[in-house]
Design a protein around this motif. Sequence first.
Motif, short mmCIF file in Angstrom:
data_model
loop_
_atom_site.label_atom_id
_atom_site.label_comp_id
_atom_site.label_asym_id
_atom_site.label_seq_id
_atom_site.Cartn_x
_atom_site.Cartn_y
_atom_site.Cartn_z
N UNK A 144 -14.14 50.52 -24.48
CA UNK A 144 -14.86 49.62 -25.37
C UNK A 144 -14.96 48.22 -24.77
N UNK A 145 -13.86 47.75 -24.17
CA UNK A 145 -13.91 46.44 -23.50
C UNK A 145 -14.78 46.52 -22.25
N UNK A 146 -14.79 47.66 -21.58
CA UNK A 146 -15.67 47.85 -20.42
C UNK A 146 -17.13 47.59 -20.80
N UNK A 147 -17.55 48.07 -21.97
CA UNK A 147 -18.91 47.84 -22.42
C UNK A 147 -19.17 46.35 -22.63
N UNK A 148 -18.17 45.65 -23.14
CA UNK A 148 -18.34 44.21 -23.34
C UNK A 148 -18.36 43.47 -22.01
N UNK A 149 -17.54 43.92 -21.05
CA UNK A 149 -17.56 43.31 -19.72
C UNK A 149 -18.96 43.41 -19.11
N UNK A 150 -19.59 44.56 -19.26
CA UNK A 150 -20.95 44.72 -18.75
C UNK A 150 -21.90 43.73 -19.43
N UNK A 151 -21.76 43.58 -20.75
CA UNK A 151 -22.60 42.63 -21.48
C UNK A 151 -22.32 41.20 -21.05
N UNK A 152 -21.04 40.85 -20.86
CA UNK A 152 -20.69 39.51 -20.41
C UNK A 152 -21.31 39.20 -19.06
N UNK A 153 -21.26 40.17 -18.15
CA UNK A 153 -21.85 39.99 -16.82
C UNK A 153 -23.34 39.70 -16.94
N UNK A 195 -12.10 34.70 -14.21
CA UNK A 195 -11.89 33.62 -15.17
C UNK A 195 -13.09 33.47 -16.11
N UNK A 196 -14.28 33.60 -15.57
CA UNK A 196 -15.49 33.51 -16.39
C UNK A 196 -15.51 34.61 -17.44
N UNK A 197 -15.16 35.83 -17.04
CA UNK A 197 -15.18 36.96 -17.96
C UNK A 197 -14.05 36.85 -18.98
N UNK A 198 -12.91 36.31 -18.57
CA UNK A 198 -11.83 36.06 -19.54
C UNK A 198 -12.29 35.10 -20.63
N UNK A 199 -12.97 34.05 -20.23
CA UNK A 199 -13.46 33.06 -21.20
C UNK A 199 -14.47 33.70 -22.14
N UNK A 200 -15.37 34.52 -21.60
CA UNK A 200 -16.36 35.21 -22.43
C UNK A 200 -15.67 36.12 -23.43
N UNK A 217 -7.04 43.07 -22.23
CA UNK A 217 -8.20 42.17 -22.25
C UNK A 217 -8.89 42.21 -20.88
N UNK A 218 -9.12 41.06 -20.25
CA UNK A 218 -9.63 41.00 -18.87
C UNK A 218 -8.50 40.47 -18.01
N UNK A 219 -7.85 41.38 -17.29
CA UNK A 219 -6.58 41.09 -16.63
C UNK A 219 -6.74 40.98 -15.11
N UNK A 220 -6.43 39.82 -14.51
CA UNK A 220 -6.55 39.68 -13.06
C UNK A 220 -5.47 40.49 -12.33
N UNK A 221 -5.85 41.12 -11.22
CA UNK A 221 -4.91 41.81 -10.33
C UNK A 221 -4.86 41.03 -9.02
N UNK A 222 -3.67 40.57 -8.66
CA UNK A 222 -3.56 39.72 -7.47
C UNK A 222 -2.82 40.40 -6.32
N UNK A 223 -2.27 41.61 -6.60
CA UNK A 223 -1.55 42.33 -5.55
C UNK A 223 -1.62 43.83 -5.84
N UNK A 224 -1.88 44.63 -4.81
CA UNK A 224 -1.92 46.09 -4.93
C UNK A 224 -1.12 46.70 -3.78
N UNK A 225 -0.20 47.57 -4.12
CA UNK A 225 0.67 48.21 -3.12
C UNK A 225 1.34 47.19 -2.21
N UNK A 226 1.72 46.06 -2.80
CA UNK A 226 2.42 45.02 -2.05
C UNK A 226 1.54 44.14 -1.20
N UNK A 227 0.21 44.38 -1.22
CA UNK A 227 -0.73 43.60 -0.41
C UNK A 227 -1.53 42.65 -1.31
N UNK A 228 -1.75 41.45 -0.82
CA UNK A 228 -2.47 40.45 -1.58
C UNK A 228 -3.93 40.82 -1.75
#
Length: 296
Positions: A208-217, A270-275, A248-259
């Motif tokens: 459901x949030x995925x649909x809103x992310x598409x609309x926000x974009x 950040x833009x999508x979080x604000x939306x 919500x709209x959650x930033x990922x800053x590291x995956x498998x120990x890599x930045x």
Amino acid sequence: MTIYDHVLTEGGFVDQNDLRYPFEERGLQFGDGIYEVIRVYNGTSYLIQEHVERLYRSAAAVKINVPFSKEDMYHKMEELLHKNGIDGDAKIYLQITRGSAPRDHVFPLNTNANLYAYVKDLPRPEAFLREGVSAVTQEDVRWDWCYIKSLNLLPNVLAKQAAKEQNCYEAILHKQGEVTECSSSNIYLVKDGSVYTHPAKKNILHGCVRMRVEAFCSEEGVSFIEQAFQVEDIWNADEVFLSSSTSEVMPVIQVDGKQVGNGVPGTVTRTLQKKYEEDAKLSADASLFSSEVAAE
């Protein structure tokens, strides 16, 4: 966190301590059921129409008859919040199973569905939203019909546990290197200002949030491209983020120990979080049902 006393069942509202089902319950024995998690902000459900529509799509896909009409379901959810006096941030958990009957793989005859829904406090994950989170990758071993929000979540549980054991927030799932989604969220990659995510096929949940992310974009002029990407694309991405009703709209800053990217939440995220925050607030301000329920 508090689970509130009033629980909705197929027969009406009961106290949570009085909720009982027979031993042979198909949700317990077969995972023969569906569910939804609905976010609540300031006492008002968010994306209620999207959640209810998906609930009925899931029910139709597995041939379960929902005890209430869609219109009744909207009002029951709002009544559940009202009865429990919810005025803050919370979540509704709603589950429907095929019912209670002697154990047999085939559908039982003349058996009514079991339903229950309850409310639990759920503060926003503000520190994670501000700073970003880490994730790990895991092979996607789930069934092929993940568009159905069913109770069969053991592969998701194992993936989430693997993430927790590595002090990570989420597990990114992939089939032979092609990223599908996460254990309990959808995932997106940002490259050169465009957002990429797996197409909404049967092998992922249509969030459901995925649909809103598409609309926000669309509202922000950001390209939203439904195109699968590979695990190795993650470390060449400018940004990566997740979405779900609880994340919500959650930033990922590291995956498998890599930045990922610059190691901090990016501009598009950040833009999508604000939306998202603006949309949730507007939804609360424009609630269609709260005033009607309160007046009853």
